[in-house]
Enzyme design. Structure first.
Site, short mmCIF file in Angstrom:
data_model
loop_
_atom_site.label_atom_id
_atom_site.label_comp_id
_atom_site.label_asym_id
_atom_site.label_seq_id
_atom_site.Cartn_x
_atom_site.Cartn_y
_atom_site.Cartn_z
N ASP A 18 0.87 -1.17 0.00
CA ASP A 18 0.00 0.00 0.00
C ASP A 18 0.91 1.22 0.00
O ASP A 18 2.11 1.12 0.30
CB ASP A 18 -0.89 -0.05 1.25
CG ASP A 18 -1.73 1.19 1.40
OD1 ASP A 18 -2.40 1.58 0.42
OD2 ASP A 18 -1.71 1.80 2.49
N ASP A 20 -0.09 5.16 0.95
CA ASP A 20 -0.29 6.15 2.01
C ASP A 20 -0.49 5.46 3.37
O ASP A 20 -1.33 4.58 3.52
CB ASP A 20 -1.51 7.02 1.70
CG ASP A 20 -1.37 7.72 0.35
OD1 ASP A 20 -0.24 8.03 -0.04
OD2 ASP A 20 -2.40 7.91 -0.33
#
Length: 211
Positions: A18, A20
């Site tokens: 991922d 952020d």
């Protein structure tokens, strides 16, 4: 690193990340390069994976595009910048995949129930099509359950990282489930690490790599 024909057929060991809250600080609808700040240990973690033969792939939901807050070219510019600031640390992301859709809050062609928005697996399948993934030796790491759910659906190992939203989600899970490390069907997680570097060390140990 040379690979045999048999290895190539099996695919490449891959780290799916991922973005952020996992690699960089969580910023609502991040799209400006000047707002991008790497989390402590993130560059070192990525460098270790690079050095030990993993392909490193980012898979990120970008609903800000769907909402009209910024454009796809802004996402792509940010990803180029991320590699620019990783380079002096001896690290790099091999490929970036992003989902620009949202089923409810999207505008125009971006308002769609798609197969790429995590926890769906479309971005993983795109990465697999571009370069074969050895699922037995691949991992999905993120700070939200939708990240680990997507990884589990794709059939790879999963870890929750304590940066971003991860620490609070893990705390709630541990209290409610009365357990500490292992997850369940709704919260797939083979490991919890406070930082991305902690998770990197776990993956390397699991692969039998000694530092």
């Amino acid at each position: 690193m040379c690979r045999s024909e048999e290895d190539k057929k099996a695919g490449f060991k891959t780290i799916f990340l991922d973005r952020d809250g996992t690699i960089n600080e969580e910023v609502n609808y991040l799209h400006r390069p000047e707002d991008l700040k790497l989390l402590p240990g993130a560059a070192e973690a990525i460098r270790l994976w690079n050095e030990h033969g993993f392909q490193v792939v980012v898979v990120t939901n970008q609903a800000g595009v769907a909402r009209g807050y910024y454009e796809e070219r802004d996402v792509e510019q940010l990803h180029r910048y991320m590699n620019q600031i990783l380079e002096p640390e001896g690290a790099h992301i091999d490929r970036f995949y992003y989902c620009p859709h949202h089923p409810e809050h999207g505008i125009g062609r971006y308002k769609v129930k798609c197969h790429c928005r995590k926890p769906e697996t479309g971005m993983f399948e795109a990465a697999q099509a571009d370069r074969a993934v050895d699922k037995e030796h691949s991992y999905m790491i993120g700070d939200k359950w939708l990240d680990t759910q997507a990884g589990a659906r794709f059939g790879i190992h999963t870890a929750l990282v304590g940066t971003g939203y991860g620490r609070e989600l893990y705390r709630q899970f541990a209290e409610e489930a009365g357990r500490t490390v292992t997850g369940d069907a709704a919260h797939p997680m083979e490991f919890f690490g406070e930082t991305l570097l902690d998770v990197a060390m776990w993956t390397l140990r699991r692969e039998g790599i000694k530092l």
